[in-house]
Design a protein around this motif. Structure first.
Motif, PDB file in Angstrom:
ATOM      1  N   GLU A  89       9.254  13.210 -21.900  1.00 47.90           N
ATOM      2  CA  GLU A  89       8.297  13.328 -22.987  1.00 47.90           C
ATOM      3  C   GLU A  89       7.769  14.751 -23.129  1.00 47.90           C
ATOM      4  N   GLN A  90       7.851  15.535 -22.044  1.00 50.14           N
ATOM      5  CA  GLN A  90       7.270  16.877 -22.068  1.00 50.14           C
ATOM      6  C   GLN A  90       8.058  17.833 -22.957  1.00 50.14           C
TER       7      GLN A  90
ATOM      8  N   THR B 156      10.043  19.146 -26.356  1.00 52.73           N
ATOM      9  CA  THR B 156       9.859  19.027 -27.803  1.00 52.73           C
ATOM     10  C   THR B 156      11.163  19.414 -28.504  1.00 52.73           C
ATOM     11  N   PRO B 157      11.841  18.457 -29.117  1.00 47.19           N
ATOM     12  CA  PRO B 157      11.473  17.034 -29.168  1.00 47.19           C
ATOM     13  C   PRO B 157      11.721  16.344 -27.827  1.00 47.19           C
ATOM     14  N   ALA B 158      11.101  15.170 -27.670  1.00 46.33           N
ATOM     15  CA  ALA B 158      11.328  14.386 -26.459  1.00 46.33           C
ATOM     16  C   ALA B 158      12.799  13.976 -26.396  1.00 46.33           C
ATOM     17  N   VAL B 159      13.319  13.883 -25.156  1.00 44.15           N
ATOM     18  CA  VAL B 159      14.736  13.588 -24.953  1.00 44.15           C
ATOM     19  C   VAL B 159      14.858  12.397 -24.008  1.00 44.15           C
ATOM     20  N   ALA B 160      15.804  11.504 -24.308  1.00 43.15           N
ATOM     21  CA  ALA B 160      16.091  10.365 -23.448  1.00 43.15           C
ATOM     22  C   ALA B 160      17.578  10.366 -23.112  1.00 43.15           C
ATOM     23  N   PHE B 161      17.881  10.273 -21.817  1.00 40.84           N
ATOM     24  CA  PHE B 161      19.254  10.159 -21.347  1.00 40.84           C
ATOM     25  C   PHE B 161      19.479   8.707 -20.921  1.00 40.84           C
TER      26      PHE B 161
END
Length: 297
Positions: A248-249, A251-256
């Motif tokens: 979440e830290q 920008t943009p937030a990233v999800a693997f």
């Protein structure tokens, strides 16, 4: 070759009243109407026109004893236009499908880490759509009256340590109650492709730094693939796993994520039709592993 035109209209109203601190009543209704016309540009016999409308009432009751025990009951009804059936061009003379659903059950949260939901249900269908053959262009027909009754339950656990799990189970009996086709009576036969039992198990761990991992096991019970109940499908299990980490830290937030399905590469039939020696069977997807990245803006 056919030319089809259909128009559907819908409107609904719903309200909720708290009769006492413990008793809540919700009620409403939905109005549906449709018009459809089909012109057979090659075969005039395929030219048909149809219209219909219906009002479907809904009623729900909830009585709250405390957070651990909530008694609920409901009546729902529905109306489905035949323009929505797959292959409507060659099933244009269908009547609308109607359903009345009744349920009663308990739900609640006895502890901060546990909640449950369980219900008995009874569904009555009128003019339920069923396919008449194995070929893609075989038309659908109305199956008179059918019933489905059973029980469903779910248990959900979520602990402060990050561990969580859930159990979902459904048992149902779905049968023809008043259906005769080409002189053959199917009363008491089970509906095709509806398992008698379904079970879903999930367990996982959610860590604020390392991410979330979960394991799943889904059981699909025995069922018939035809309305004659002469073509039977075996039960089977499907295992899966998933890992996901969200940052979440950034920008943009990233999800693997990594998503694995059918880990045991189970070979089973998920859908079928026809009869022994002339069956049409659709296998379950084989083992697959997908990895990706999601960006959240």
């Amino acid at each position: 070759d056919t030319l089809r035109e259909d128009i559907s209209y819908a409107a609904y109203i719903i309200d909720e009243l708290s009769l006492t601190d413990a008793l809540t009543v919700s009620f409403g209704a939905r109005f549906d109407a449709y018009e459809q016309e089909q012109t057979g540009r090659v075969n005039p016999a395929n030219t048909v026109g149809q219209s219909d409308e219906a009002i479907s009432p809904k009623l729900g009751l909830t009585y709250t004893f405390n957070e651990a025990f909530n008694l609920f009951a409901g009546l729902n009804s529905g109306f489905k236009s035949p323009a929505r059936v797959p292959g409507a061009a060659y099933s244009s003379d269908l009547d609308p499908e109607e359903v009345y659903s009744y349920e009663v059950g308990l739900r609640g949260s006895p502890a901060s880490w546990f909640n449950y939901n369980t219900a008995l249900f009874f569904n009555q269908y009128k003019n339920k759509w069923v396919k008449t053959g194995t070929n893609p262009t075989d038309p659908y027909t109305n199956s008179g009256e059918t019933e489905a009754k059973g029980i469903e339950a779910s248990l959900n656990f979520s602990f402060r340590s990050g561990l969580y799990s859930s159990i979902c189970y459904t048992y149902q009996e779905s049968e023809y109650e008043n259906f005769t086709e080409s002189g053959v009576n199917y009363d008491g036969k089970r509906l095709a492709n509806i398992p008698e039992q379904l079970l879903g198990l999930t367990a996982g761990y959610n860590h604020p730094v390392f991410g979330q991992i979960s394991l799943s096991a889904d059981y699909i019970g025995e069922r018939y693939f035809n309305k004659n109940n002469t073509l039977r499908g075996n039960d089977y299990w499907v295992l899966g796993a998933r890992y996901k980490k969200v940052i979440e830290q950034w920008t943009p937030a990233v999800a693997f994520f990594i998503d694995a399905k059918n880990l045991a590469d189970e070979a089973a039939v998920v859908y079928g039709s026809g009869s022994p020696g002339a069956e049409s069977l659709v296998p379950i997807y084989g083992r697959s592993i997908t990895a990706g990245v999601e960006f959240r803006f």
